[in-house]
Enzyme design. Structure first.
Site, PDB file in Angstrom:
ATOM      1  N   PRO A   6       5.791 -96.556  55.554  1.00 36.27           N
ATOM      2  CA  PRO A   6       5.429 -97.786  54.868  1.00 36.27           C
ATOM      3  C   PRO A   6       5.818 -97.730  53.383  1.00 36.27           C
ATOM      4  CG  PRO A   6       3.456 -96.536  55.464  1.00 36.27           C
ATOM      5  CD  PRO A   6       4.633 -95.758  55.950  1.00 36.27           C
ATOM      6  N   GLU A   7       6.337 -98.842  52.889  1.00 30.12           N
ATOM      7  CA  GLU A   7       6.756 -98.910  51.485  1.00 30.12           C
ATOM      8  C   GLU A   7       5.704 -99.673  50.674  1.00 30.12           C
ATOM      9  OE1 GLU A   7      10.931 -99.792  50.998  1.00 30.12           O
ATOM     10  OE2 GLU A   7      11.420 -98.880  52.925  1.00 30.12           O
ATOM     11  N   LYS A  55       3.122 -96.558  46.511  1.00 31.07           N
ATOM     12  CA  LYS A  55       2.677 -96.314  47.888  1.00 31.07           C
ATOM     13  C   LYS A  55       1.283 -95.680  47.946  1.00 31.07           C
ATOM     14  CE  LYS A  55       7.503 -95.398  48.990  1.00 31.07           C
ATOM     15  NZ  LYS A  55       8.424 -94.327  49.449  1.00 31.07           N
TER      16      LYS A  55
END
Ligand code: ZN
Length: 271
Positions: free
Chosen positions: A15-16, A68
């Site tokens: 996930p970014e 993040k």
């Protein structure tokens, strides 16, 4: 479905910043102003940390993200810090709703009368005093957050110029000390949009080109963080061998940098 998926998962599953900002927004909606009924840390690793006892009776003051990293800030100067690395996930469920992953994969469960907030498979999960979140070396060293309300372009350029000038721009964009929040997908997409070859050494990328890349990345990432969905199909990411949407040349893909993350680019319209 009342649970949510992050805006996108890259093919490599990481996930970014947009996914994390979206998670922070959803978690905040569930926890702010709500009575925290219980906090569970099912993994043995956290059993001795006594988080449920330390957090009992405290409300949540804020939920925010930097790049993040996600922070759930409790009353009394205590903050839960999380980073999902490659395969972790946050999700928010109405009470009684099925979770998207097996319960044994949950590292943290926060319950209110209406919701369950769950972190799955999260390798970085720590409870820290607020003073430490300000001085923790890794956190203090993070570059400016591309999804902050005002992105600090000067700080980004300063850090980029302090980085190794022989490094490729693709690698430098992934280094969270230069810029927080960009991951492999947005790196590839933004270099394509800005027509910059991700293999070019940083010393051969002008300030205006570097800014063009981040200015291409910010609007679609902000939109994904807001809506929870990626509006556009990737132009190059995951499209190895397919025709460039701009010029028809086959898209190339190759591992880049110390972590060998696959980067995608058009060899003719990115120079
Ligand atoms: Zn092209």
């Amino acid at each position: 479905m009342a649970s949510f998926a992050p805006p996108h998962r890259t093919l490599e599953g990481m996930p970014e910043g947009d996914a994390i900002h979206h998670a922070a927004k959803r978690i905040g909606e569930a926890l702010l102003g709500a009575e925290i009924e219980s906090i569970e840390t099912p993994k043995p690793r956290h059993r001795l940390d006594r988080w449920p006892e330390r957090l009992a009776g405290r409300g949540v003051r804020a939920v925010d993200a930097h790049g993040k990293h996600l922070f759930i800030r409790f009353e009394g100067e205590l903050t839960l810090h999380s980073h999902l690395r490659m395969g972790g996930r946050w999700s928010v469920h109405r009470r009684g709703e099925r979770w998207g992953r097996a319960p044994r994969r949950a590292w943290l469960v926060i319950r209110t009368p209406a919701h369950e907030v769950v972190q799955f498979d999260g390798p970085v999960l720590e409870l820290m005093a607020d003073s430490r979140t300000r001085f923790d070396q890794a956190l203090a060293g993070l570059g400016p957050d591309l999804l902050a309300p005002r992105f600090d372009e000067d700080a980004f350029l300063r850090r980029l110029r302090e980085d190794d000038p022989t490094r490729t721009i693709g690698e430098a964009l992934l280094d969270q000390r230069n810029l927080a929040g960009v991951g492999n997908l947005w790196k590839a997409e933004a270099c394509f949009a800005a027509r910059v070859d991700p293999w070019r050494p940083v010393r051969d990328v002008s300030d205006s080109e570097a800014l063009r890349i981040v200015r291409e990345a910010r609007p679609p990432m902000l939109e994904a963080a807001r809506s929870g969905f990626q509006a556009r199909e990737p132009a190059v990411y995951g499209r190895r061998g397919l025709a460039c949407r701009r010029c028809g040349t086959p898209i190339r893909a190759r591992g880049q940098g110390d972590d060998n993350r696959t980067t995608y680019w058009c060899p003719s319209c990115q120079s």
